[in-house]
Design an enzyme around this catalytic site. Structure first.
Site, short mmCIF file in Angstrom:
data_model
loop_
_atom_site.label_atom_id
_atom_site.label_comp_id
_atom_site.label_asym_id
_atom_site.label_seq_id
_atom_site.Cartn_x
_atom_site.Cartn_y
_atom_site.Cartn_z
N SER A 138 -9.17 -13.25 -17.70
CA SER A 138 -9.08 -11.80 -17.48
C SER A 138 -10.40 -11.33 -16.89
O SER A 138 -11.45 -11.49 -17.52
CB SER A 138 -8.80 -11.11 -18.82
OG SER A 138 -8.91 -9.70 -18.68
N LYS A 164 -5.95 -12.59 -14.18
CA LYS A 164 -5.61 -11.20 -14.48
C LYS A 164 -6.78 -10.35 -14.03
O LYS A 164 -7.93 -10.68 -14.32
CB LYS A 164 -5.36 -11.06 -15.98
CG LYS A 164 -5.50 -9.65 -16.57
CD LYS A 164 -4.95 -9.61 -17.99
CE LYS A 164 -5.72 -8.65 -18.88
NZ LYS A 164 -5.24 -8.66 -20.27
N LYS A 166 -8.35 -6.33 -13.96
CA LYS A 166 -8.25 -4.97 -14.52
C LYS A 166 -8.12 -4.01 -13.35
O LYS A 166 -8.80 -4.19 -12.32
CB LYS A 166 -9.51 -4.65 -15.32
CG LYS A 166 -9.69 -5.53 -16.55
CD LYS A 166 -8.71 -5.14 -17.64
CE LYS A 166 -9.02 -5.86 -18.93
NZ LYS A 166 -8.08 -5.47 -20.01
N ASP A 191 -3.95 -5.42 -15.31
CA ASP A 191 -3.98 -4.69 -16.59
C ASP A 191 -4.65 -3.33 -16.38
O ASP A 191 -5.80 -3.26 -15.96
CB ASP A 191 -4.76 -5.52 -17.62
CG ASP A 191 -4.70 -4.92 -19.03
OD1 ASP A 191 -4.09 -3.84 -19.21
OD2 ASP A 191 -5.28 -5.54 -19.95
N GLU A 216 0.30 -4.77 -16.87
CA GLU A 216 0.07 -4.62 -18.30
C GLU A 216 -0.34 -3.18 -18.63
O GLU A 216 -1.24 -2.63 -17.99
CB GLU A 216 -1.03 -5.61 -18.71
CG GLU A 216 -1.32 -5.71 -20.19
CD GLU A 216 -2.34 -6.82 -20.49
OE1 GLU A 216 -2.49 -7.76 -19.68
OE2 GLU A 216 -2.99 -6.73 -21.54
N ASP A 241 0.81 -3.99 -24.15
CA ASP A 241 -0.30 -4.48 -24.97
C ASP A 241 -0.56 -3.42 -26.04
O ASP A 241 0.04 -3.45 -27.14
CB ASP A 241 -1.52 -4.74 -24.06
CG ASP A 241 -2.80 -5.10 -24.80
OD1 ASP A 241 -2.80 -5.10 -26.04
OD2 ASP A 241 -3.83 -5.39 -24.14
N LYS A 265 -1.31 -9.86 -29.60
CA LYS A 265 -2.65 -10.10 -30.13
C LYS A 265 -2.52 -9.98 -31.63
O LYS A 265 -2.13 -8.91 -32.12
CB LYS A 265 -3.65 -9.04 -29.62
CG LYS A 265 -3.91 -9.06 -28.14
CD LYS A 265 -4.83 -7.94 -27.72
CE LYS A 265 -5.07 -7.96 -26.22
NZ LYS A 265 -5.81 -6.75 -25.75
N GLY A 293 -6.14 -11.41 -25.59
CA GLY A 293 -7.44 -11.70 -26.20
C GLY A 293 -8.22 -10.42 -26.40
O GLY A 293 -7.93 -9.39 -25.79
O1 OSB Z 1 -6.50 -5.10 -22.59
O2 OSB Z 1 -6.21 -7.17 -22.75
C1 OSB Z 1 -6.95 -6.20 -22.84
C2 OSB Z 1 -10.51 -7.31 -23.69
C3 OSB Z 1 -10.86 -6.36 -24.61
C4 OSB Z 1 -9.96 -5.37 -24.93
C5 OSB Z 1 -8.71 -5.34 -24.32
C6 OSB Z 1 -8.35 -6.29 -23.39
C7 OSB Z 1 -9.28 -7.28 -23.05
C8 OSB Z 1 -9.04 -8.32 -22.05
C9 OSB Z 1 -9.81 -9.62 -22.16
O3 OSB Z 1 -8.31 -8.17 -21.10
C10 OSB Z 1 -9.05 -10.68 -22.85
C11 OSB Z 1 -9.90 -11.88 -23.24
O4 OSB Z 1 -10.23 -12.67 -22.36
O5 OSB Z 1 -10.22 -12.01 -24.43
MG MG Z 2 -4.48 -5.45 -22.08
#
Ligand code: OSB
Ligand code: MG
Length: 373
Positions: A138, A164, A166, A191, A216, A241, A265, A293
């Site tokens: 991500s 992924k 953002k 995301d 996402e 999520d 999660k 994550g």
């Molecule tokens: O929205 O998935 C998310 C990290 C912190 C809070 C929310 C998110 C994320 C990530 C990173 O996208 C996921 C990871 O590599 O742990």
């Molecule tokens: Mg997310």
């Protein structure tokens, strides 16, 4: 059996690079590490909370106070049996509203403890069927497109099989288009972390032509209904999520067709029992899930790897190798990316994470100990 001792620590473990989303920046893990000792066995858990309530309502401060003032006192005077331990923990916490990260941090420590008592891996205890899990990476919002493309190129060369990114208004169509120019068919998803509104539907539908695996959490963090309206207007599957905070929300989202995929999660849903149940319900409904994550330390990461070994985790997880997050982690056996883009599920008892207690002590900001009477 009674709990002999519970230890909680607030930590700060800096990330290799700050992580930027549509709504916040995280420079390090500000989570809570939990250690439970019972009958000579030690279980470890992590509540991967952040300083500020930008992803969920909880923060390091609220989780700390809820764990210490409410959850631990509820646990300490109980008697536990091996056969009913995790059910019992969930029953004790069943009256707690919200505060899922706090609850999950403790609950997960008992899963680790129980698996160690039974001398089996957490993956096996949960019903995992895979020896390796596919993982992706991500990538936070970057300063410009060239640097994003360079970072993606690096991760793909390392062997990651899914990217992924953002997104947010002004950083959505263009990065996706540029990525697709370079990697036509690579598994790619985006995301939004709740930054769009329902009347952005037309704008979001312009992502449809780029063959994304999923988008996402485009809309509000606590919404199901508007996502169901949006999903009808998009070809790209919506993955929820933030909105899925309980088994009931997962079931409602499936029935309402608010999404076609769920990001599970364990922290967000109150622990591994709820995470597994959501996995099972999704499987019955033919809805794929994947493991998200929270930029966890090696402790939380080991839980995610074990969970992702269950059969309906059909898409690569946000579970990258430890070194992608931390220069040095608090475990002595970090996960490393295999050449086929997978992580190997650990088969040692419990999560299999081996804690670097000296280093953990070094990054601890505050520590509390609890004993039963
Ligand atoms: O929205 O998935 C998310 C990290 C912190 C809070 C929310 C998110 C994320 C990530 C990173 O996208 C996921 C990871 O590599 O742990
Ligand atoms: Mg997310």
């Amino acid at each position: 059996m009674k709990i002999d001792r519970i230890e909680i620590r607030r930590i700060f473990l800096p990330y290799v690079k700050p992580f930027t989303t549509s709504g916040w920046i995280q420079s390090g893990n500000c989570g809570i590490i939990i250690r439970v000792d019972m009958d000579g066995v030690t279980g470890w858990g992590e509540a991967p909370v952040s300083k500020e309530p930008f992803y969920i309502e909880e923060t390091t401060g609220t989780a700390w106070s809820v764990i210490k003032e409410i959850l631990i006192p509820l646990l300490l005077e109980n008697n536990f049996e091996i056969e009913t331990m995790t059910e019992n923990i969930n029953k004790i916490f069943s009256g707690i509203r919200g505060n899922k990260f706090a609850v999950a941090g403790l609950e997960s420590a008992f899963w680790d403890l129980l698996a160690k008592m039974k001398n089996i891996s957490l993956s096996r205890m949960l019903g995992g069927t895979r020896e390796k899990i596919e993982v992706g990476v991500s990538i936070g919002i970057q300063e410009n497109i060239p640097s994003l493309l360079k970072i993606i190129d690096g991760y793909i060369k390392e062997g990651y099989k899914r990217i992924k990114i953002k997104i947010k208004p002004g950083w959505d169509l263009e990065p996706v288009r540029e990525i697709r120019k370079n990697w036509k068919d690579f598994l790619l998803q985006a995301d939004a972390n709740s930054v769009y509104k329902l009347n952005d539907a037309e704008h979001l539908s312009r992502l449809d032509e780029y063959n994304l695996l999923l988008i996402e959490q485009p809309l509000a963090h606590d919404d199901l209904y508007e996502h169901s309206v949006l999903q009808k207007k998009l070809k790209t599957p919506i993955c929820l999520d933030e909105s899925i905070t309980s088994i009931r929300h997962a079931r409602s989202a499936m029935e309402m067709k608010a999404c076609r995929i769920i990001n599970i999660k364990p922290s967000r849903v109150g622990g591994l029992s709820a995470a597994r149940e959501i996995h099972n319900i999704a499987q019955k409904n033919n809805m794929p899930v994947w493991c998200g994550g929270m930029l966890e330390t090696g402790i939380g990461r080991a839980f995610n790897v074990a969970l992702a070994s269950l059969p309906n985790f059909k898409l690569p997880g946000d579970i990258s190798a430890n070194k992608r997050y931390f220069e040095k982690d608090i475990v002595l056996n970090p996960f490393e990316l295999n050449s086929d883009g997978t992580l190997t599920v650990l088969d040692a008892p419990g999560t299999g994470a081996v804690i670097d207690e000296k280093f953990l002590e070094k990054i601890t900001l505050e520590k509390l100990l609890f004993f039963h009477n």
